[in-house]
Design an enzyme around this catalytic site. Structure first.
Site, PDB file in Angstrom:
ATOM      1  N   SER A 166       0.858  -1.181   0.000  1.00 46.67           N
ATOM      2  CA  SER A 166       0.000   0.000   0.000  1.00 46.67           C
ATOM      3  C   SER A 166       0.891   1.227   0.000  1.00 46.67           C
ATOM      4  O   SER A 166       2.073   1.145   0.357  1.00 46.67           O
ATOM      5  CB  SER A 166      -0.890  -0.016   1.247  1.00 46.67           C
ATOM      6  N   TYR A 179      -2.706  -1.547  10.556  1.00 53.93           N
ATOM      7  CA  TYR A 179      -2.718  -1.842   9.121  1.00 53.93           C
ATOM      8  C   TYR A 179      -1.470  -1.269   8.464  1.00 53.93           C
ATOM      9  O   TYR A 179      -0.784  -1.959   7.692  1.00 53.93           O
ATOM     10  CB  TYR A 179      -3.978  -1.269   8.482  1.00 53.93           C
TER      11      TYR A 179
END
Length: 335
Positions: A166, A179
């Site tokens: 990400s 996360y």
């Protein structure tokens, strides 16, 4: 000089088109891909795109019924699909996934670690059980999948591992703390593995890490949310851009692939001015998630147990956020 370096970095990152040529599309036919998190979002999109190229797709996720639906779509597009219900946080499930792929297709050409869960909210507002589960899925699941894939690739003499990171791998996001931590680990694992492969002369084995910007998939529906507001991110990308990039990098492995101009700019900014990039990102997240989001109840989402529905590739969040912004503007005007 700093801005010149930034422009050069962005130009370097943007130096490839993530669309396969006709000959490359033909070469995908008959290859076997293992795809975790294949019941929705990127995983489903990649599975269907590969199926249209007549690849063998091994579909892994927790929701058997959703996987069966993807398999039916894949078969209709001309691919061969195998459903293996899998919780990637369980080492035995991941080994069973590999064994099933080998029993059906004889080899694995590409393994895509895509399964992930997340939680939105202040770090100390998110229950510890949720933090632990995110680590189990996003990090331990990544390690289990990568370990199984690399060992199999060494036996075969070749293979490509694609890990979905990400933009948060390089710019940790406020209110996504655990996360972000697992996505930073995703990037670090890929870099370490590539060095090990280089040192052991395994030139036919590659590890690629894909770094998307925030993308409109069901991920935000599935995320746990303890922020008090609806999940919100600005300028979300559409998922097809990332799906195309994942398929492309499986054919053209490169160590890191930032997808789209926003992710590329963030990647470059994280190298040149990390503190500034993190502060800017945090300020935007705070404004969107805590200052402008309509109220929403706390939920553990799909972190611990699968959720019914939400099996699309697109999550519909861009339309929702636009509607929320219009309603907020109307309220300010007194409409």
């Amino acid at each position: 000089m700093r801005y010149l370096i930034l422009l050069l970095l962005v130009a370097q990152l943007g130096g490839c088109a993530t669309v396969l040529s006709d000959s490359e599309r033909t070469a995908v036919a008959g290859k076997t891909y293992v795809i975790t998190g294949a019941s929705s979002g990127f995983g489903k999109g990649v599975a269907l795109e590969l199926a249209a190229l007549r690849a063998n797709v091994v579909l892994a996720a927790r929701r058997t019924d959703a996987l069966e639906a993807v398999a039916a779509e894949a078969a209709a597009k001309g691919g061969n699909a195998l459903v293996v219900t899998t919780d990637v946080s369980r080492q035995g499930d991941v080994q069973r996934l590999l064994d099933a792929a080998l029993a059906r297709f004889g080899r694995v050409d590409v393994w895509i670690n895509n399964a992930a869960v997340g939680a939105i909210g202040a770090f100390d507002s998110v229950p510890l059980d949720d933090h632990a589960r995110i680590v189990d899925v996003n990090l331990k699941g990544l390690i289990y999948g990568s370990h199984a894939a690399i060992r199999q690739f060494r036996k075969q003499g070749a293979g490509t591992l694609v890990n979905i990171g990400s933009v948060e791998s390089v710019i940790p996001q406020a209110y996504h703390a655990t996360y972000s931590a697992t996505k930073a680990a995703t990037l670090s694992l890929g870099r370490s593995l590539n060095e090990e492969l280089r040192l052991t002369g395994a030139g036919n084995i590659a590890v690629a890490t894909v770094l998307p910007w925030a993308t409109d998939t069901p991920f935000f529906t599935h995320a746990a949310n303890y922020s008090g507001g609806t999940p919100r991110m600005p300028l979300m990308d559409e998922p097809q851009k990332v799906v195309d990039a994942i398929v492309w990098v499986s054919v053209h492995p490169r160590e890191e692939l930032a997808v789209g101009w926003k992710a590329k700019a963030a990647y470059a900014g994280a190298r040149l001015a990390p503190d500034l990039a993190e502060r800017f990102s945090a300020n935007v997240a705070h404004r969107y998630q805590y200052e402008t989001a309509p109220p929403a109840p706390a939920t553990a989402g799909a972190v611990h147990r699968p959720m019914p529905g939400s099996t699309g590739i697109d999550g519909g969040h861009r339309e929702r956020i636009e509607r929320e912004n219009e309603e907020r503007a109307a309220a300010r005007r007194g409409d």
